[in-house]
Design a protein around this motif. Structure first.
Motif, mmCIF file in Angstrom:
data_model
loop_
_atom_site.group_PDB
_atom_site.id
_atom_site.type_symbol
_atom_site.label_atom_id
_atom_site.label_comp_id
_atom_site.label_asym_id
_atom_site.label_seq_id
_atom_site.Cartn_x
_atom_site.Cartn_y
_atom_site.Cartn_z
ATOM 1 N N LEU A 141 -9.828 27.828 48.645
ATOM 2 C CA LEU A 141 -10.624 26.719 48.124
ATOM 3 C C LEU A 141 -9.890 25.965 47.032
ATOM 4 C CD1 LEU A 141 -14.325 27.882 47.837
ATOM 5 C CD2 LEU A 141 -13.440 25.935 49.097
ATOM 6 N N LYS A 142 -9.262 26.725 46.135
ATOM 7 C CA LYS A 142 -8.566 26.074 45.017
ATOM 8 C C LYS A 142 -7.438 25.171 45.559
ATOM 9 C CE LYS A 142 -6.067 27.105 40.780
ATOM 10 N NZ LYS A 142 -6.321 25.810 40.181
ATOM 11 N N ASP A 171 -8.887 22.137 47.201
ATOM 12 C CA ASP A 171 -9.375 21.226 46.183
ATOM 13 C C ASP A 171 -8.210 20.396 45.632
ATOM 14 O OD1 ASP A 171 -11.679 20.467 44.366
ATOM 15 O OD2 ASP A 171 -10.114 21.011 42.910
ATOM 16 N N GLN A 208 -7.631 16.397 45.963
ATOM 17 C CA GLN A 208 -7.419 15.573 44.765
ATOM 18 C C GLN A 208 -6.163 14.697 44.924
ATOM 19 O OE1 GLN A 208 -8.277 17.646 41.222
ATOM 20 N NE2 GLN A 208 -7.211 16.181 39.888
ATOM 21 N N GLU A 213 -19.168 29.667 44.073
ATOM 22 C CA GLU A 213 -17.927 29.030 44.539
ATOM 23 C C GLU A 213 -18.160 28.209 45.802
ATOM 24 O OE1 GLU A 213 -14.524 28.978 43.512
ATOM 25 O OE2 GLU A 213 -15.538 29.499 41.646
ATOM 26 N N LYS A 217 -20.633 26.738 46.770
ATOM 27 C CA LYS A 217 -21.354 25.474 46.597
ATOM 28 C C LYS A 217 -20.381 24.301 46.502
ATOM 29 C CE LYS A 217 -25.809 26.892 44.855
ATOM 30 N NZ LYS A 217 -26.606 27.195 43.635
ATOM 31 N N LYS A 218 -19.167 24.605 46.020
ATOM 32 C CA LYS A 218 -18.144 23.552 45.957
ATOM 33 C C LYS A 218 -17.815 22.996 47.333
ATOM 34 C CE LYS A 218 -15.572 25.310 41.947
ATOM 35 N NZ LYS A 218 -14.336 26.031 41.604
ATOM 36 N N ASN A 271 -19.421 19.832 48.173
ATOM 37 C CA ASN A 271 -18.790 18.724 47.460
ATOM 38 C C ASN A 271 -17.451 18.331 48.097
ATOM 39 O OD1 ASN A 271 -16.546 18.396 45.084
ATOM 40 N ND2 ASN A 271 -18.320 17.038 44.814
ATOM 41 N N MET A 272 -16.655 19.371 48.447
ATOM 42 C CA MET A 272 -15.370 19.097 49.085
ATOM 43 C C MET A 272 -15.561 18.424 50.437
ATOM 44 S SD MET A 272 -13.168 22.416 47.982
ATOM 45 C CE MET A 272 -11.955 22.297 49.264
ATOM 46 N N ARG A 317 -16.149 14.907 49.798
ATOM 47 C CA ARG A 317 -14.941 14.197 49.385
ATOM 48 C C ARG A 317 -14.023 13.938 50.601
ATOM 49 N NH1 ARG A 317 -12.769 18.025 44.948
ATOM 50 N NH2 ARG A 317 -11.074 16.548 44.683
#
Lengths: 199, 199, 199
Positions: free
Chosen positions: B20-21, B24, B28, C16, C18-19, C22-23, C26
């Protein structure tokens, strides 16, 4: 009871995680597409830059073309110029047009503002009697001429020439020694020219 | 046993979550790059729009330049025009070219279709005897002329001028009163001109 | 105890995840924006391509315009040409300019290198005595002429014409039978012209 809740929770988590693989694929697709867009945009920017430069040069050339002038000998009044015993640069005072300001009505000289092909013409008119003769000069050197030997009534003659001029080349017309021209408000004796195209 | 399975499962989940990181960060990066692309494309679109406008104006100007005409006095036959006791607009009937259609062979008048610098010329030929005199007029006002006083054989004279014309300005040539010109199928007496550049 | 830890861990994991929503949003936004960029770029590329083509054609046309020439009859020396009892093409040897190389100083013929509107002019000068008569011919057919019948002193006459020429059309000037012209280093008798604009 608590264990059951945990199992349910895990199942939810597991379902969520399945999305991860799909998202990873979508991100990869985005990355590839964006790289392609960036590369295409570089090419496009370069094409646009090149077109801009070419367009600028076309516009500059089209603007540079705007050189043209025309003038009659006398601004007012009526009279003969000549005959005198030395050649004399004719100074045309009645300016019909002088776009680009390359013709100087104080000296009768046209100075080429840019390198190019120019069309230049002049017309001489005289009363009967003395000879009438005028040459067109480039940097003081005769290019073409008109000559009327002792005309019984009027002398009427014009000539014109296409010349390649360098920036700064000077064009003038010269009355020959012992010859004359005539002008009045109807403007017979004249000089003019224009840039056909820059080179 | 069940607890052990759950621990293993959790370990897997945990490993998955580490992605996930990374995802992300990739998202970005994509967002930043795409924002840059969007901003660059706005600039590019604006440059392209500007170039398009300039090119359109260059092309329009180049098209507007296509104004030129030339005509001989008589369409057929042989004869004198004049002398009569009033000035007379010469109507040149034998049209050699009339690109842009600005010359009217019914009236002898050239009407400037655009503002610009124009080159205009005319040529008068006559038999001996009466005077031969023709002027070029802009909106009825004499610009330049030719004059041959009672020529013993032929009168031959031409003049030309560069004029800045506004849209609608009218150019014609006028035979003076009590003077004449001659023409036949060889076309001596003529009128013509063209736009040198628009202004 | 261990169960409690696991519950806490699961709660963290859940937070976590839940992100992910959002991703996902995006990524979707990115996908939509990129699709828009791609579509806009296609349009932009097409506009740029079109501008490039138009600019190329403008530049080609501006280059094609560079046709102009001018020549005097005699390269050196002094003398009459004619009279002879057949018409004779005048071959102007003293080349003032010949941009585009369309005038042939060996034949006196100008061959239009592109379709367009051309301005063509000539000037005849003679001594008194025989007639002086010259015509400008397009593909052998008279367009316009000058004529001076037995001038008492000099014959002086010029004419000019704007003609639409097709590629390959030939322009020359012809001395009439039993007439003459004169030239010397001052260059009176001349021929010249230029492309006004391509068509």
């Amino acid at each position: 009871m608590m264990v059951l809740q945990m199992v349910l929770l895990l199942c939810n988590i597991y379902a969520e995680l399945k999305k991860l693989k799909n998202m990873d694929e979508r991100i990869q697709k985005l990355e590839e597409t964006l790289a392609k867009v960036l590369s295409e945009n570089e090419a496009l920017k370069s094409i646009v830059q090149d077109s801009q430069n070419k367009l600028k040069s076309v516009r500059k050339e089209n603007e540079a073309k705007k050189v043209a002038f025309s003038a009659g000998l006398l601004e007012s009044g009526t009279g003969h110029t000549g005959p005198i015993n030395t050649p004399k640069t004719l100074v045309y005072k009645k300016v019909f047009s002088n776009i680009g300001g390359a013709y100087d009505p104080n000296t009768g000289v046209f100075t080429a503002p840019v390198k190019g092909a120019y069309y230049l013409r002049f017309y001489g008119h005289s009363h009967g009697g003395p000879n009438m003769a005028v040459s067109l000069l480039k940097n003081g050197k005769t290019q073409c001429s008109v000559f009327a030997w002792k005309p019984t009534s009027n002398g009427n003659a014009s000539n014109g020439v296409v010349l390649t001029l360098e920036t700064g080349d000077q064009i003038s017309t010269q009355l020959w020694q012992n010859t004359w021209v005539f002008d009045d408000p109807a403007s017979y004796t004249s000089f003019g020219g224009f840039l056909i195209f820059p080179l």
